[in-house]
Design a protein around this motif. Structure first.
Motif, PDB file in Angstrom:
ATOM      1  N   LEU A  44       0.830  -1.199   0.000  1.00  0.00           N
ATOM      2  CA  LEU A  44       0.000   0.000   0.000  1.00  0.00           C
ATOM      3  C   LEU A  44       0.869   1.256   0.000  1.00  0.00           C
ATOM      4  O   LEU A  44       0.539   2.254  -0.648  1.00  0.00           O
ATOM      5  CB  LEU A  44      -0.930  -0.004   1.212  1.00  0.00           C
ATOM      6  CG  LEU A  44      -2.043  -1.061   1.201  1.00  0.00           C
ATOM      7  CD1 LEU A  44      -2.728  -1.114   2.576  1.00  0.00           C
ATOM      8  CD2 LEU A  44      -3.061  -0.774   0.118  1.00  0.00           C
ATOM      9  N   ALA A  45       1.975   1.213   0.731  1.00  0.00           N
ATOM     10  CA  ALA A  45       2.870   2.373   0.786  1.00  0.00           C
ATOM     11  C   ALA A  45       3.451   2.688  -0.591  1.00  0.00           C
ATOM     12  O   ALA A  45       3.700   3.844  -0.924  1.00  0.00           O
ATOM     13  CB  ALA A  45       3.989   2.129   1.797  1.00  0.00           C
ATOM     14  N   ARG A  46       3.670   1.631  -1.394  1.00  0.00           N
ATOM     15  CA  ARG A  46       4.235   1.840  -2.728  1.00  0.00           C
ATOM     16  C   ARG A  46       3.230   2.486  -3.684  1.00  0.00           C
ATOM     17  O   ARG A  46       3.623   3.238  -4.590  1.00  0.00           O
ATOM     18  CB  ARG A  46       4.715   0.509  -3.313  1.00  0.00           C
ATOM     19  CG  ARG A  46       6.033   0.036  -2.731  1.00  0.00           C
ATOM     20  CD  ARG A  46       6.587  -1.146  -3.504  1.00  0.00           C
ATOM     21  NE  ARG A  46       5.860  -2.374  -3.239  1.00  0.00           N
ATOM     22  CZ  ARG A  46       6.149  -3.219  -2.256  1.00  0.00           C
ATOM     23  NH1 ARG A  46       7.159  -2.957  -1.440  1.00  0.00           N
ATOM     24  NH2 ARG A  46       5.444  -4.315  -2.084  1.00  0.00           N
ATOM     25  N   VAL A  47       1.942   2.206  -3.498  1.00  0.00           N
ATOM     26  CA  VAL A  47       0.945   2.675  -4.474  1.00  0.00           C
ATOM     27  C   VAL A  47       0.051   3.790  -3.933  1.00  0.00           C
ATOM     28  O   VAL A  47      -0.749   4.348  -4.686  1.00  0.00           O
ATOM     29  CB  VAL A  47       0.055   1.499  -4.936  1.00  0.00           C
ATOM     30  CG1 VAL A  47       0.920   0.407  -5.561  1.00  0.00           C
ATOM     31  CG2 VAL A  47      -0.784   0.929  -3.790  1.00  0.00           C
ATOM     32  N   ALA A  48       0.172   4.127  -2.658  1.00  0.00           N
ATOM     33  CA  ALA A  48      -0.708   5.138  -2.059  1.00  0.00           C
ATOM     34  C   ALA A  48      -0.531   6.493  -2.734  1.00  0.00           C
ATOM     35  O   ALA A  48       0.561   6.846  -3.200  1.00  0.00           O
ATOM     36  CB  ALA A  48      -0.436   5.256  -0.566  1.00  0.00           C
ATOM     37  N   LYS A  49      -1.612   7.258  -2.756  1.00  0.00           N
ATOM     38  CA  LYS A  49      -1.586   8.591  -3.357  1.00  0.00           C
ATOM     39  C   LYS A  49      -1.206   9.669  -2.339  1.00  0.00           C
ATOM     40  O   LYS A  49      -1.157  10.850  -2.673  1.00  0.00           O
ATOM     41  CB  LYS A  49      -2.950   8.900  -3.966  1.00  0.00           C
ATOM     42  CG  LYS A  49      -3.304   7.974  -5.117  1.00  0.00           C
ATOM     43  CD  LYS A  49      -4.693   8.254  -5.650  1.00  0.00           C
ATOM     44  CE  LYS A  49      -5.037   7.275  -6.769  1.00  0.00           C
ATOM     45  NZ  LYS A  49      -6.428   7.486  -7.272  1.00  0.00           N
ATOM     46  N   ILE A  50      -0.955   9.255  -1.111  1.00  0.00           N
ATOM     47  CA  ILE A  50      -0.411  10.151  -0.098  1.00  0.00           C
ATOM     48  C   ILE A  50       0.893   9.545   0.409  1.00  0.00           C
ATOM     49  O   ILE A  50       1.105   8.330   0.260  1.00  0.00           O
ATOM     50  CB  ILE A  50      -1.393  10.368   1.092  1.00  0.00           C
ATOM     51  CG1 ILE A  50      -1.739   9.030   1.762  1.00  0.00           C
ATOM     52  CG2 ILE A  50      -2.649  11.095   0.628  1.00  0.00           C
ATOM     53  CD1 ILE A  50      -2.582   9.194   3.034  1.00  0.00           C
ATOM     54  N   PRO A  51       1.787  10.360   0.966  1.00  0.00           N
ATOM     55  CA  PRO A  51       3.031   9.789   1.507  1.00  0.00           C
ATOM     56  C   PRO A  51       2.718   8.717   2.554  1.00  0.00           C
ATOM     57  O   PRO A  51       1.906   8.946   3.457  1.00  0.00           O
ATOM     58  CB  PRO A  51       3.722  10.995   2.137  1.00  0.00           C
ATOM     59  CG  PRO A  51       3.160  12.180   1.431  1.00  0.00           C
ATOM     60  CD  PRO A  51       1.736  11.825   1.118  1.00  0.00           C
ATOM     61  N   ALA A  52       3.340   7.568   2.429  1.00  0.00           N
ATOM     62  CA  ALA A  52       3.060   6.456   3.342  1.00  0.00           C
ATOM     63  C   ALA A  52       4.344   5.700   3.645  1.00  0.00           C
ATOM     64  O   ALA A  52       5.172   5.478   2.764  1.00  0.00           O
ATOM     65  CB  ALA A  52       2.020   5.517   2.738  1.00  0.00           C
ATOM     66  N   GLY A  53       4.482   5.316   4.906  1.00  0.00           N
ATOM     67  CA  GLY A  53       5.634   4.543   5.328  1.00  0.00           C
ATOM     68  C   GLY A  53       5.199   3.420   6.246  1.00  0.00           C
ATOM     69  O   GLY A  53       4.065   3.408   6.739  1.00  0.00           O
ATOM     70  N   VAL A  54       6.089   2.479   6.463  1.00  0.00           N
ATOM     71  CA  VAL A  54       5.789   1.342   7.340  1.00  0.00           C
ATOM     72  C   VAL A  54       6.958   1.130   8.288  1.00  0.00           C
ATOM     73  O   VAL A  54       8.120   1.092   7.862  1.00  0.00           O
ATOM     74  CB  VAL A  54       5.548   0.049   6.535  1.00  0.00           C
ATOM     75  CG1 VAL A  54       5.096  -1.074   7.473  1.00  0.00           C
ATOM     76  CG2 VAL A  54       4.523   0.272   5.428  1.00  0.00           C
ATOM     77  N   LEU A  55       6.643   1.020   9.566  1.00  0.00           N
ATOM     78  CA  LEU A  55       7.636   0.682  10.585  1.00  0.00           C
ATOM     79  C   LEU A  55       7.317  -0.724  11.066  1.00  0.00           C
ATOM     80  O   LEU A  55       6.259  -0.968  11.650  1.00  0.00           O
ATOM     81  CB  LEU A  55       7.562   1.678  11.748  1.00  0.00           C
ATOM     82  CG  LEU A  55       8.437   1.394  12.976  1.00  0.00           C
ATOM     83  CD1 LEU A  55       9.903   1.301  12.586  1.00  0.00           C
ATOM     84  CD2 LEU A  55       8.224   2.474  14.040  1.00  0.00           C
ATOM     85  N   HIS A  56       8.214  -1.651  10.793  1.00  0.00           N
ATOM     86  CA  HIS A  56       8.010  -3.046  11.196  1.00  0.00           C
ATOM     87  C   HIS A  56       8.669  -3.287  12.552  1.00  0.00           C
ATOM     88  O   HIS A  56       9.858  -3.010  12.735  1.00  0.00           O
ATOM     89  CB  HIS A  56       8.623  -3.989  10.158  1.00  0.00           C
ATOM     90  CG  HIS A  56       7.939  -3.963   8.834  1.00  0.00           C
ATOM     91  ND1 HIS A  56       6.797  -4.676   8.571  1.00  0.00           N
ATOM     92  CD2 HIS A  56       8.242  -3.284   7.693  1.00  0.00           C
ATOM     93  CE1 HIS A  56       6.426  -4.455   7.319  1.00  0.00           C
ATOM     94  NE2 HIS A  56       7.281  -3.604   6.776  1.00  0.00           N
TER      95      HIS A  56
END
Length: 248
Positions: free
Chosen positions: A54-66
């Motif tokens: 989702l972070a790769r294709v989102a239309k807003i800035p998105a990140g993931v912390l695992h």
């Protein structure tokens, strides 16, 4: 003038059904410079991997912390908020991934932060115009109301919804209360954050929201979380570990 950078921090654990819906709801708000940071606690249902996609294709800035393991809501929020601050967020919004918090309230929260002296704005079920889910059983409504009465009786926060988990924070407020040192989890995390804010002499504003029951997935409430929530107000009242110093 560029809009303030706003990061929505969303902890997840087995939320693969809800997360795409939430990101879409945030996207259609069209709030300038709004992004999302998903904090996933190694969800066995693949939420973390879905969040990466989702972070790769989102239309807003998105990140993931695992994170390596399920370590409690408070720990996830501290990790996410700390990352958001390190990445230059001016405002940090905390909200659940289960769609119980109304995204449409975010513009109002941001406007109040921008135009008043509020240090944090919380979405409240217990101010005029607010409500809990109509399908909540009576005992859950009673428990929620009692929890707020209990917390305020001990800590005198003067906040109608002391256990609310939908909040918009000025970055400077999070620094002032030393968010990285908060140790509580669950509802107790919300209470300790409010307590540190009040102790610092900062203002908490409340706006009415309708809190909805989650659509998919299951609640993460446990007996341990409930016990901690009962004990933490007493720890804070009688020499608790609030590192935030009083206002001068």
């Amino acid at each position: 003038m560029e809009a303030s950078k706003t990061t929505v921090v969303v902890p997840t654990y087995n939320e693969r059904e809800n997360l795409p819906k939430l990101i879409e709801l945030l996207t259609v708000l069209n709030v300038p410079n709004l992004g999302v940071l998903v904090v996933d606690d190694a969800s066995p249902d693949g939420t973390g991997e879905l969040a990466d996609e989702l972070a790769r294709v989102a239309k807003i800035p998105a990140g993931v912390l695992h994170r390596a393991e399920k370590d409690g809501l408070g720990r996830a929020y501290v990790a996410g908020m700390s990352r958001a601050l390190a990445e230059g967020a001016d405002v940090v919004i905390q909200m659940d991934a289960d769609l119980s918090h109304p995204c449409e309230a975010i513009p109002t929260m941001l406007r109040i932060l921008r135009t008043t002296d509020a240090a944090v704005v919380l979405g409240s079920r217990y101010v005029a115009g607010g409500a809990v889910a109509s399908d909540w059983p009576w005992h859950r409504k009673a428990l929620s109301a009692w929890a707020n009465f209990y917390v305020n009786a001990i800590l005198r926060l003067r906040v109608k919804d002391a256990t609310a988990g939908f909040k918009a924070w000025h970055a400077d407020t999070l620094r002032a209360i030393d968010v990285g040192s908060v140790q509580s989890n669950g509802y107790a995390f919300q209470v300790e954050m409010n307590y540190r804010t009040v102790q610092r002499g900062l203002k908490i504003a409340e706006i009415p929201i309708r809190f909805e029951e989650r659509g998919d997935g299951v609640s993460k409430m446990s007996l341990g979380v409930q016990l901690e929530s009962a004990l933490v107000p007493w720890r804070l009242r009688f020499g608790g570990s609030s590192r935030a110093s009083p206002s001068r």
